[in-house]
Design a protein around this motif. Structure first.
Motif, short mmCIF file in Angstrom:
data_model
loop_
_atom_site.label_atom_id
_atom_site.label_comp_id
_atom_site.label_asym_id
_atom_site.label_seq_id
_atom_site.Cartn_x
_atom_site.Cartn_y
_atom_site.Cartn_z
N TYR A 343 -16.87 -56.64 52.21
CA TYR A 343 -18.07 -56.33 52.99
C TYR A 343 -17.90 -55.02 53.76
N CYS A 344 -16.76 -54.86 54.42
CA CYS A 344 -16.55 -53.66 55.25
C CYS A 344 -16.60 -52.39 54.40
N TYR A 345 -16.03 -52.44 53.19
CA TYR A 345 -16.08 -51.27 52.32
C TYR A 345 -17.51 -50.94 51.93
N GLY A 346 -18.26 -51.96 51.57
CA GLY A 346 -19.64 -51.73 51.14
C GLY A 346 -20.51 -51.12 52.21
N VAL A 347 -20.36 -51.58 53.44
CA VAL A 347 -21.18 -51.07 54.55
C VAL A 347 -20.70 -49.70 54.99
N TRP A 348 -19.39 -49.45 54.88
CA TRP A 348 -18.83 -48.21 55.41
C TRP A 348 -19.18 -47.00 54.55
N GLN A 349 -19.05 -47.13 53.23
CA GLN A 349 -19.26 -45.96 52.37
C GLN A 349 -20.75 -45.59 52.33
N ALA A 355 -23.55 -50.74 48.72
CA ALA A 355 -23.73 -51.64 49.86
C ALA A 355 -24.47 -52.91 49.44
N PHE A 356 -25.51 -52.77 48.63
CA PHE A 356 -26.23 -53.96 48.14
C PHE A 356 -25.29 -54.89 47.36
N ILE A 357 -24.47 -54.31 46.49
CA ILE A 357 -23.56 -55.12 45.66
C ILE A 357 -22.51 -55.80 46.53
N ALA A 358 -21.96 -55.07 47.50
CA ALA A 358 -20.95 -55.65 48.39
C ALA A 358 -21.53 -56.80 49.21
#
Length: 481
Positions: A343-349, A355-358
């Motif tokens: 989750y953190c990776y998806g929101v951060w990048q 982000a949707f996929i994460a």
């Protein structure tokens, strides 16, 4: 007598006598689907606020902290307080009628949300929604355990728990599309309507199995328990409190994120969201705006992943737990651990699609605990304490998760925005009415604030991992039924 079955689970021969299920397999399937539909509407009405949050924020001039209160504490206050007395009533009275009346109440208050003209009116309506929804899950859990055999319990409760992601899916999709076409007020009216139909079905067609279970009927007369007795028994069940805290932390993360996912995309990826909305709208053949697209994407991706996760968690628990009860805790533990970096990776990048996929993958992982946790809670107490135990579990989960999660994320978002605004002469309060250059200055700070609040709150997932892993050590000695 035919065996009660869970939809999607192949029935096995029923034991004769007292342990036989109360109704036919066909009627039991109807009950499971009806309870699922009611729970879907429960979460639809609860979560439709999420996709409407940004519009409500602008029209009613609210802060993120106030949005957090509406999405969390205003709802959870009466939801948690009333859950236990309603569950005590469900131990003795007709659970089907309790569910039917409750569905009518929360659906009516959902519709009333569309008439609110200020924060306090909307908060009062959300309190009403919470008060109504308090009468849904504790009696439903107790009913399900009476309708299905023990070896199918986790799968049955996981099936019911699919209402969480599916209801969230429909709330986001329905809310976004209706709000695009008719405004956020009409979206609340549309969201509230289906619950009235299911309320009538529950009241008039859902049967209370106590009258058909001689075994259970004997327990009702010969073995009743006070709230104090139930609490004393649970006090000796370390497993219950570990899974309650572990689930509450996951709920804290999930409920905390829910009202702020749409604002995150609107603030951090406005251009990408607009482009994606145009592309998807062209494919679908109608004009799709950003709000409708975000609701559609979050709803379909997150809702589908969550539904699959709920079923998978229940199947894993039933499959491996019959040989070793400790297996009930393995999936929730590792899901909690893996969810944090994903989750953190998806929101951060900086890519909206990533982000949707994460968020979808996190939705799958975040739903694996439903079946194992709810089933374990029902298994550490005797039958006449189950509805109260379910209410106590939900009290802990919702007080921490629903009551504090959105409030925490909203408050951290505001604090983060104020930090990034330091030196500009502006703050979150001033940004509510900012225009021109001031509004342009506010935008990146508000975007950074909500992004960091989502990341920081996710780190609590490590606590859930520790709780579930520790519960492996006590689950075998605590299980009684």
């Amino acid at each position: 007598m035919a065996e009660a079955v869970t939809p999607g689970v192949r029935p096995e021969p029923a034991a004769a006598g007292a342990g036989a299920p109360p109704f036919s397999a066909g009627y039991t399937r109807y009950v499971m689907w009806l309870l699922l539909c009611i729970y879907i509407v429960n979460f639809l009405d609860r979560q439709v606020l999420s996709i409407l949050a940004e519009d409500i924020k602008v029209e009613l001039k609210l802060s993120d902290t106030q949005l957090g209160l509406l999405g969390g504490l205003a709802f959870a206050l009466f939801y948690t307080i009333l859950g236990i007395p309603i569950a005590r009533l469900a131990e003795r009275k007709n659970r089907a009628r309790i569910i039917g009346v409750s569905a009518a109440v929360w659906s009516g208050f959902t519709a009333l949300c569309g008439s609110a003209t200020n924060f306090w009116q909307l908060a009062a309506c959300r309190v009403g929604v919470g008060a109504g929804e308090a009468g849904c899950t504790p009696p439903a859990h107790s009913l399900i355990v009476d309708y299905v055999p023990k070896e199918k319990r986790a799968s049955a409760l996981a099936f019911y728990s699919m209402g969480t992601p599916i209801g969230t899916l429909l709330g986001l999709v329905l809310g976004g599309l209706v709000a695009d076409a008719y405004g956020w007020r009409i979206a609340f009216l549309v969201a509230g309507a289906p619950g009235l139909i299911f309320a009538a079905l529950a009241f008039f067609t859902l049967k209370e199995p106590r009258a058909h279970l001689a075994r259970h009927a004997a327990q009702v007369t010969a073995a009743s328990a006070s709230f104090g007795q139930t609490m004393r028994l649970l006090g000796s069940r370390r497993t219950f409190w570990l899974i309650a805290v572990g689930a509450a932390i996951l709920a804290f993360i999930g409920y905390g994120h829910s009202p702020f996912h749409a604002p995150y995309f609107f603030r951090n990826h406005p251009e990408q969201v607009s482009e994606l909305a145009g592309t998807v709208g062209g494919i679908l053949g109608f004009n799709l705006q950003s709000r409708g697209f975000v609701g559609l994407a979050l709803g379909i991706l997150g809702g589908t992943a969550g539904a699959i996760g709920a079923i998978a968690g229940g199947r894993i628990a039933d499959r491996f737990g019959k040989n070793d009860l400790r297996a009930y805790m393995v999936a929730p533990a590792f899901a909690s651990l893996l969810m944090v970096p994903v989750y953190c990776y998806g929101v951060w990048q900086g890519d909206a699609m990533v982000a949707f996929i994460a968020i979808a993958v996190s939705g799958f992982l975040g739903a694996l605990w439903y079946g194992p946790v709810y089933s374990t809670a029902q298994s550490v107490v005797p039958p006449h304490m189950r509805a109260t135990t379910a209410a106590i579990l939900l009290f802990v989960i919702n007080l921490i998760g629903l009551g504090l999660g959105p409030l925490f994320v909203g408050a951290v978002s505001d604090a983060g925005a104020n930090y990034f605004l330091s030196g500009t002469g502006l703050d979150v309060q001033a940004c509510k009415t900012a225009v021109g250059a001031a509004k342009a200055t506010c935008a990146p700070a508000l975007a950074a604030g909500v992004k960091w609040s989502l990341i920081i709150s996710t780190l609590f997932g490590f606590i859930s991992f520790a709780c579930f892993w520790w519960a492996r050590r006590t689950i075998r000695e605590d299980t009684v039924s």
